[in-house]
Design an enzyme around this catalytic site. Sequence first.
Site, PDB file in Angstrom:
ATOM      1  N   CYS A   1      30.108  -5.917 -16.983  1.00  0.00           N
ATOM      2  CA  CYS A   1      30.082  -6.419 -15.731  1.00  0.00           C
ATOM      3  C   CYS A   1      29.016  -7.637 -15.757  1.00  0.00           C
ATOM      4  CB  CYS A   1      29.317  -5.326 -14.525  1.00  0.00           C
ATOM      5  SG  CYS A   1      29.003  -6.149 -13.083  1.00  0.00           S
TER       6      CYS A   1
ATOM      7  N   LYS B   1     -12.002  -5.318   7.344  1.00  0.00           N
ATOM      8  CA  LYS B   1     -11.580  -6.006   6.019  1.00  0.00           C
ATOM      9  C   LYS B   1     -10.923  -7.110   6.218  1.00  0.00           C
ATOM     10  CE  LYS B   1      -8.702  -4.187   2.057  1.00  0.00           C
ATOM     11  NZ  LYS B   1      -8.089  -5.683   2.108  1.00  0.00           N
TER      12      LYS B   1
ATOM     13  N   GLU C   1     -15.126 -13.595   1.084  1.00  0.00           N
ATOM     14  CA  GLU C   1     -13.804 -13.902   1.395  1.00  0.00           C
ATOM     15  C   GLU C   1     -13.604 -15.183   2.048  1.00  0.00           C
ATOM     16  OE1 GLU C   1     -10.320 -11.272   1.429  1.00  0.00           O
ATOM     17  OE2 GLU C   1     -12.421 -10.943   0.916  1.00  0.00           O
TER      18      GLU C   1
ATOM     19  N   ASP D   1       0.939  -1.200   0.001  1.00  0.00           N
ATOM     20  CA  ASP D   1       0.029   0.163  -0.017  1.00  0.00           C
ATOM     21  C   ASP D   1       0.699   1.195   0.012  1.00  0.00           C
ATOM     22  OD1 ASP D   1      -2.462  -1.630   2.247  1.00  0.00           O
ATOM     23  OD2 ASP D   1      -2.352  -1.426   0.005  1.00  0.00           O
TER      24      ASP D   1
ATOM     25  N   SER E   1     -11.480  -3.798  -6.901  1.00  0.00           N
ATOM     26  CA  SER E   1     -10.748  -3.816  -5.758  1.00  0.00           C
ATOM     27  C   SER E   1     -11.036  -2.383  -5.065  1.00  0.00           C
ATOM     28  CB  SER E   1      -9.117  -3.795  -5.881  1.00  0.00           C
ATOM     29  OG  SER E   1      -8.941  -2.693  -6.955  1.00  0.00           O
ATOM     30  N   LEU E   2     -10.212  -2.064  -3.883  1.00  0.00           N
ATOM     31  CA  LEU E   2     -10.772  -0.823  -3.288  1.00  0.00           C
ATOM     32  C   LEU E   2      -9.599   0.120  -3.184  1.00  0.00           C
ATOM     33  CD1 LEU E   2     -12.777  -2.168  -0.211  1.00  0.00           C
ATOM     34  CD2 LEU E   2     -13.653  -1.186  -2.309  1.00  0.00           C
TER      35      LEU E   2
END
Length: 763
Positions: free
Chosen positions: A445, A116, A178, A37, A82-83
């Site tokens: 490299c 949530k 969920e 987040d 989604s939120l």
Amino acid sequence: MSGDIHKRVRELSDELHNHIYRYHVLNNPIITDAEYDRLFRELQDLEAEHPQHALPDSPTQRVGSDLSGDFPKARHPAPILSLSNAFDEADLVNWEERNLRLLSEDAKLQYVLQPKLDGLAIVISYENGVLTRAATRGNGEFGDDVSANVKTIRSVPLRIPVNSDRGAPPSRLVVRGEILFHKESFQALKREREARNREREARGMKPLQAYVNARNTASGSLKQKDSRETAKRKLTAYIYAIVDSDGVELGSEWETLRYLRDMGFNVITDAAHCQDLDDVRRRLDAWEARRDDLPFEIDGLVLKVDSLAQARELGVVGKDPRGAIAYKFPAEEATTKLVGITIGVGRTGKVTPTAQLAPVFIGGVTVSNASLHNYEQVSALDIRQGDRVIVKRSGDVIPYVIGPVAGARDGSETQITPPESCPFCETKLRQPAGAVDWFCPNPKCRERVMRTLEFFVSRGAMDIEGMGPQTIAALIENELIEDEADIFYLTAEPLLALEGFAEKKVENLLASIEGAKARPFEQMLTSLGIDGVGSTVAALLTDKFASAQDLLDTAKGVEAAEEAFAATVEALLEDERASGADVEKLVYRLNHPLTELVPRYLDASDLSERLARLLKPLALSEAEVAAIAASLSPLIAASKPLHSIEGLGPVLVENIVEWFTDEHNKRVLEKMLEAGVNMRAEEKDVAGSGLEGKTFVLTGAMSVPRGEIKALVEAHGGKVTGSVSKKTSYVVAGDAPGSKVDKALKNKVPVISEAELRALISG
């Protein structure tokens, strides 16, 4: 500054894409939700403040995916969104104020507040009351069909309503919820696994992977190929929303929860109906205090506008419904010892220090390392090796170090400084002027080559199958390749001599390499890894430049003109001048003409007059200003083919010039050309000129891939760019469009649908 912003945007985008993949597809995240987040919020803020740096493939414009190849796919009846997130009360206030501006003046908002849940989203369909299908969220449009496994979860009703007194079920009902472990069930599962591992170790067997994270374990449990294995694990499902239905008419979120409960679904009993936002805010502290007492893990709260009519009116922005938001709790912190530093080198040569930590358990995760970003941050925070450091759980697995616990020092701690040379090739490191990072400047490299080649052969670039990291490492180790071009000179005989390279593998690899030679020019440009040049910018370049040689010639001309300008300025400013902030700023601009002067005067007809006004604090004579103008004009002319491309900012132009004038890069291109790699743009099909002179921006999901829409526009004379500006003629918006629509409205750019675009083309 602009370059730093663009680099940070790219770094954040790449990092977030990787985390999205690991979280949703592999079920193996390496950061916490809180850390994700934080990164996501930083990217959103940067894009909002500097929209010119927003990337077309930005994670802010998409929904993560949990799709895997092991299950059939199921299309959801509506987008599973989604939120957006709020991290403090001020964010909630701002969210409400934005929503009220979109509603009528007398609108009042009531809310439903609920925990949530930290689990796996599921979409379950019922036909005439019978469970017919259950699918994961997937990418929001399609999910994995896990019906057999979901049917083993006892809290999921196989038939609704569970209580026949509730009347007849709707003919069709699709709900969202969920799936998760209750804390007690997860701890029992962990104890069972630990007991099994003790038995295995006693028998000399390799232990099974321990269960650490409840969310990942729930996801893995739901995606077992044998549903009997899923049935052994005590998963729980909570249902909280209706996705689609026939004959169900409800007016509010609160009424929806009551209806779902009446149908027999397991719903959150802790949800609350709030009269206003002040009511919500009064409950936040209490929720945070009791989070550890809940039977399940939560990572915040969900706040929804109660009125479904108002929620529909508010609509969707990007991937988020405006009528709901997730309020995230502050991240947890812990202290542990910093025991060492390891150093990584990326394909650009950037050196990144990583902190090695004494393992510490934070929020269900054992953490043993964290990125320190750069040595300047290490110095600013005064972090020392051997320190006890404060680690913040801004992520699920890899947190970040806030700083040292200075009071715990015993004098044995040592300073952390950048190494003098690259740990992989021993080349002396350098820090460009104004940069915070250190770089290995050696293009040969081995670590840089490794990272460069990994990107070059990846699916989004040249897409060479059979050339994964292990194959690349083997080829480098055996000195068969040193750069991208060497790939196209590989032959069967030396490959067959390598361990693990069977005849069929070599045959397939060489066939894939041969096929890659014919990739479109814009795809080849994307694969080169030029800073800021993704597929969209590569397409813009191939619209303007027909071949790699055209780009090389243009860059060479810009370099020569820039050197001539630098010589002119150096001669004029060698005498001591007045000092001050204004003078310093002007000197900086004169020393960076490609980014500071050329864009400003790209179409200036009165160059000398405008320069005289700009350079007045330097007290230059008229002849000196004329000399600068005379030297700047060739640079403007040389770089105009790049600067005039809409969507290319000055820093990006500078990156392109620097890349195509680098001697190593020029040799790589020359070798690729000699090997037969396509370096010319295809002739575009011309179907008409009805869109000639018009510029379009595409956003949202169309009826066909956006690449086809782009080709259609170009075939009729139009141009497609990645960002909205006042020069944009139209924004074409498909389903679930992003913030580009908002920007279009702000700039008074017409927004049309795909159908309207096709009508525009037809006449």
